[in-house]
Every structure is written in structure tokens, then in C-alpha cells.
Design an enzyme around this catalytic site. Structure first.
Site, short mmCIF file in Angstrom:
data_model
loop_
_atom_site.label_atom_id
_atom_site.label_comp_id
_atom_site.label_asym_id
_atom_site.label_seq_id
_atom_site.Cartn_x
_atom_site.Cartn_y
_atom_site.Cartn_z
N ARG A 69 16.35 0.01 14.28
CA ARG A 69 16.31 -0.28 12.85
C ARG A 69 16.69 0.99 12.09
O ARG A 69 16.02 2.02 12.23
CB ARG A 69 14.91 -0.75 12.44
N HIS A 113 16.44 1.33 1.57
CA HIS A 113 15.21 2.06 1.91
C HIS A 113 15.08 3.21 0.90
O HIS A 113 15.10 4.38 1.26
CB HIS A 113 15.27 2.54 3.36
N GLU A 158 9.78 -2.12 2.01
CA GLU A 158 8.55 -1.81 1.28
C GLU A 158 8.75 -1.75 -0.24
O GLU A 158 8.55 -0.69 -0.86
CB GLU A 158 7.98 -0.47 1.77
N ASN A 282 5.30 -3.75 7.92
CA ASN A 282 5.01 -2.35 8.24
C ASN A 282 3.51 -2.15 8.11
O ASN A 282 2.93 -2.44 7.05
CB ASN A 282 5.72 -1.40 7.28
N TYR A 284 0.24 0.59 8.71
CA TYR A 284 -0.27 1.92 9.03
C TYR A 284 -1.80 1.95 9.08
O TYR A 284 -2.37 2.47 10.02
CB TYR A 284 0.29 2.97 8.05
N GLU A 344 7.64 -1.43 11.32
CA GLU A 344 7.21 -0.02 11.37
C GLU A 344 5.75 0.04 11.78
O GLU A 344 4.92 -0.72 11.26
CB GLU A 344 7.31 0.68 10.01
O1 IFM Z 1 8.32 7.48 6.35
C1 IFM Z 1 7.82 6.30 5.82
C2 IFM Z 1 8.91 5.25 5.74
O2 IFM Z 1 10.00 5.69 5.00
C3 IFM Z 1 8.37 3.99 5.09
N1 IFM Z 1 7.16 3.56 5.72
C4 IFM Z 1 6.12 4.53 5.96
C5 IFM Z 1 6.69 5.76 6.65
C6 IFM Z 1 5.58 6.80 6.88
O3 IFM Z 1 5.05 7.22 5.66
#
Ligand code: IFM
Length: 435
Positions: A69, A113, A158, A282, A284, A344
Site C-alpha cells: 500500500r 494521503h 484517514e 487503520n 492504533y 494500517e
Molecule cells: O504515519 C501515520 C500515517 O501517515 C497515518 N496513520 C497513522 C500513522 C502513524 O501515526
């Protein structure tokens, strides 16, 4: 087929900020403004991927990745964000896509992006409805050239983060501080997404997705004020971006003090809700939310989620949050939810090569192992997950944090550009081979 991959983004890795006719993006402008980026860094050179991309494709091939990606830099392709294509810019991605295909790696191309052409920002950026139309024109031109080989298209990355950090809080480009008045930037991105889906399909694209940043939201307490604040934050971060795409309507925004959205015109939601082949997610960490004091500009504030290990960034490591998120998407959207691609997931740690040159990033291995198990658990609960992409292939430019946060499976020495696969790269290679 389940796709194992890694993800990157143009401004974070390419460098070559002015090469071969590329126009300036809002990140070129922003990163050169004093005080915006930690240590005064910019993405002018970054990983120099624009010149070292063959090395990076070889790393992906050696990893055994099924898919890669990456994102396309809009101003590399249309320097002013509209009009004729800059042939050299599109040629770069054409060569990259060819090389990936030759290695049997499915190209997954993200159209946006965050590196908006500065010329469009000068006319209001995503606050200006016209940007949505220009985005679709750009999508058409790119698809014309690449759709015969790109396996997955992702319109936006995002849009929540771009709206919130870029237009509401001013922490990212373009540095606007509009708080809730940033909402048109959300709607116009989503409208651009819908128009781009039409354009991509009309120009031969196969699978089309959007990638949303999603977070399970937890209230800081059971008090009515914290519960209401958590609901409002969930609306803003998650539902504002998932609902219109998957259900064709916006959520009730009253918890955010928003009673009308006059920038949403008749027919927009039909465009935004065009059927998709997948939802990119995505993940985290979860977010703990408390009610904000009366003087705050927004009704919520983030609280500290304790009791978990933390990444180098200070983000809590909560693998089960990924399972919880995937299952909640299935339960919340039911039949309307297309297959999910985890586009992600990853972590930053202050990785330093040892005297022997080896980067023993054991924390990252633990992180990835636990999150992959969380995906397995969600699939066992019936969620249709079709791919998992590690953020990121390379250490890279982490936006306002400059080069201080290393997310890569591959260590990059930013002075020399030298790439060194970390222990996590070798771990993932074995993992992919074993599946
Ligand atoms: O680096 C970023 C990415 O550009 C978008 N998602 C989160 C990642 C980590 O912060």
C-alpha cells in the site's frame, strides 16, 4: 485470498520535493514554516524513495509481501491540482506498479494521503467544495493509466485525521484552527471520495475502498457527562466518516452542538454512499474520553488510558482493541459492511542498530504478533477481514514529529539513506511464509 502487506505514504517517504515538475503540496509549505515540525525537519528528502524505490521493492519481494500500500502524490501528477498531467510524475508510479507486478505484489494505491496541492489550498483546500470535483478528475487521470495493474484503490486515507489535525487543531498541514467549523473539510473529502469512486469505476478500476482511522471510544467514568462526551467523540472520530459511506446518512451531530450542516447538498449522500469493495481500517489504540470543562471549544477531552504498555510515541498498546473494533463494525453495520482490510497497524519505538548493525526490535514483534492474533480472533467471530498491512515498511517522516518516531520494519539511516531490515522484518517474513 488474505493479503499480507506493508503501507507507506508519498510525503513520508518519497523526498524529491521539487523533482521532475512536481508542484508544492500543503506539507511542503507547512513543514518549512518555523516551529511546525519537531527539530525543524521536512520531508524534502525523507527516505529518498523517489530515487531508491527499486531497493524498496526488493525489500517487499524478499519479505514475501502479497501487497504493498503506497500513496500517490497528487501534486507530483498534477502540480496545481488540476489540468494536464505531469507525465514524469505519473511515469514514476507507472514504473513502481510495473515492478510490483513483476514481483507478484498487488499494488494498493491510495489517491490522497494528506499532501494536497498547495494551489488548491490557496483556494480553500477541502473547505472549498470545488476540491471534491478536482479530486475526481485527478482520480480519473490516474486510473486511466494504472487501473489495468492496481489491484486495490483507496480513495482517501484517514479523512478524520486530516480534518481534525489539519483543519480543526492546526497540528498538521494546512495548519487551520477552526475547531468544529472544520466540518466542511470532512464533508468535501467524503464527497470527493464518492465522486472519485465513480471516476475510478468509469476508468477501469477494480476494487475500491476508503481508509478510515477508527478507534474504540471508552468513557473515562460512568458519569452522564463522560458518557455523553464519549458518545460525541465516537460520532466525530468514527461515525462521521463510516456512517455516510456505509449507510448514506450522517449521524446525529447534536452532541457536538451541531444542529445543521448546510454544506451538505441534495444528492451528496447518494454519491458518498456508492457501494465499495472494502473498508480500510487503520487501528492504533482505543481512546479514553472525558467531558471537557465549559471553557473548552469542544465538549470532550482525551484522558490517559492507563494500565497498558506504551509505544515510543506513548500510545497505549491494546491489541484486543483491534478485535473489539472489528467486531463492533460488523455488529454496527451488519450487511452494509463490506470486507475489511486492516490498512494500517503498527508502532514506533526508538530503534537503534547495535554494534553488529542488527536492530533487535523485540517490542515491535510482540506488538505485531498480538495484533495479528486479534485479527484472527475477530475473524473467528465472523468478521470478514481480507488483509493486514503493517505501518510501515520504512522508518519515515512522522508528520509533526519529524523523524523522531520510527515505525518501520526496516531501519532507515536518514543521513545516508541506508536501509537495514529489523528483527521484526525477519519475523514477519517467517510469519507470512508460514501462513
Ligand atoms: O504515519 C501515520 C500515517 O501517515 C497515518 N496513520 C497513522 C500513522 C502513524 O501515526
Amino acid at each position: 485470498m488474505f493479503l499480507w502487506g506493508t503501507a507507506t505514504a508519498s510525503y513520508q517517504i518519497e523526498g524529491a520535493a521539487t523533482a521532475d515538475g512536481k508542484g508544492p503540496s500543503i506539507w511542503d509549505t507547512f513543514s518549512h514554516q518555523p516551529g511546525r515540525i519537531k527539530d525543524g525537519q521536512t520531508g524534502d528528502l525523507a527516505c529518498d524513495h523517489y530515487h531508491r524505490w527499486t531497493e524498496d521493492v526488493a525489500l517487499l519481494a524478499d519479505l514475501g509481501a502479497d501487497s504493498y500500500r503506497f500513496s500517490l502524490s497528487w501534486p507530483r501528477i498534477q502540480p496545481d491540482g488540476r489540468g494536464a498531467v505531469n507525465r514524469a510524475g505519473l511515469d514514476f508510479y507507472d514504473r513502481l506498479v510495473d515492478a510490483l507486478c513483476e514481483c507478484g505484489i498487488v499494488p494498493a494505491a491510495t489517491l490522497f494521503h494528506w499532501d494536497l496541492p498547495q494551489a488548491l489550498e490557496d483556494e480553500g483546500g477541502w473547505l472549498n467544495r470545488n476540491t471534491s470535483g478536482y479530486f475526481a478528475e485527478y482520480a480519473a487521470k490516474v486510473a486511466d493509466r494504472l487501473s489495468d495493474r492496481v489491484g486495490l484503490w483507496i480513495t482517501l486515507n484517514e479523512p478524520f485525521v486530516h480534518m481534525a489535525y489539519g483543519y480543526a487543531l492546526g497540528l498538521h498541514a494546512p495548519g487551520r484552527t477552526l475547531l468544529i467549523d472544520a466540518l466542511p473539510a470532512a464533508h468535501h473529502q467524503l464527497l470527493g471520495h464518492g465522486l472519485a469512486v465513480q471516476a475510478l469505476r468509469a476508468h477501469g478500476a477494480g476494487q475500491v475502498l476508503i481508509t478510515n482511522n477508527c478507534t474504540p471510544v471508552r468513557p473515562a467514568s460512568d458519569s452522564p457527562a463522560d458518557l455523553a462526551a464519549a458518545g460525541a467523540y465516537d460520532t466525530l472520530h468514527n461515525r462521521l466518516f463510516n456512517d455516510p459511506v456505509l449507510t448514506g446518512s450522517y449521524p446525529d451531530m447534536s452532541g457536538l452542538g451541531v444542529s445543521s450542516m448546510p454544506f451538505v447538498l441534495d444528492g451528496d449522500l447518494d454519491v458518498i454512499a456508492a457501494p465499495l469493495d472494502g473498508l480500510g481500517v487503520n487501528y492504533y489504540n482505543p481512546t479514553l474520553i472525558a467531558a471537557a470543562g465549559p471553557a473548552a471549544g469542544l465538549p470532550f477531552e482525551a484522558a490517559e488510558l492507563t494500565g497498558h504498555p506504551r509505544t515510543g510515541f506513548g500510545w497505549p498498546v491494546v491489541p484486543d482493541g483491534l478485535r473489539e473494533l472489528l467486531v463492533s463494525l460488523k455488529e454496527g453495520y451488519g450487511e452494509k459492511l463490506p470486507p475489511i482490510y486492516v490498512t494500517e497497524n503498527g508502532c514506533s519505538y526508538p530503534d537503534v542498530p547495535g554494534a553488529d548493525g542488527v536492530v533487535e526490535d523485540l517490542d515491535r514483534i510482540d506488538y505485531l504478533d498480538a495484533h495479528i492474533q486479534a485479527v484472527d480472533a475477530a475473524m473467528a467471530q465472523g468478521v470478514d477481514v481480507r488483509g493486514y498491512y503493517v505501518w510501515s515498511l520504512l522508518d519515515n517522516f512522522e508528520w509533526a514529529e519529524g523523524f523522531t518516531q520510527r515505525f518501520g520494519l526496516v531501519h532507515v539511516d536518514f543521513a545516508s539513506g541506508r536501509r537495514t531490515p529489523k528483527a521484526s522484518y525477519h519475523w514477519l517474513k517467517r510469519h507470512i511464509a508460514g501462513r
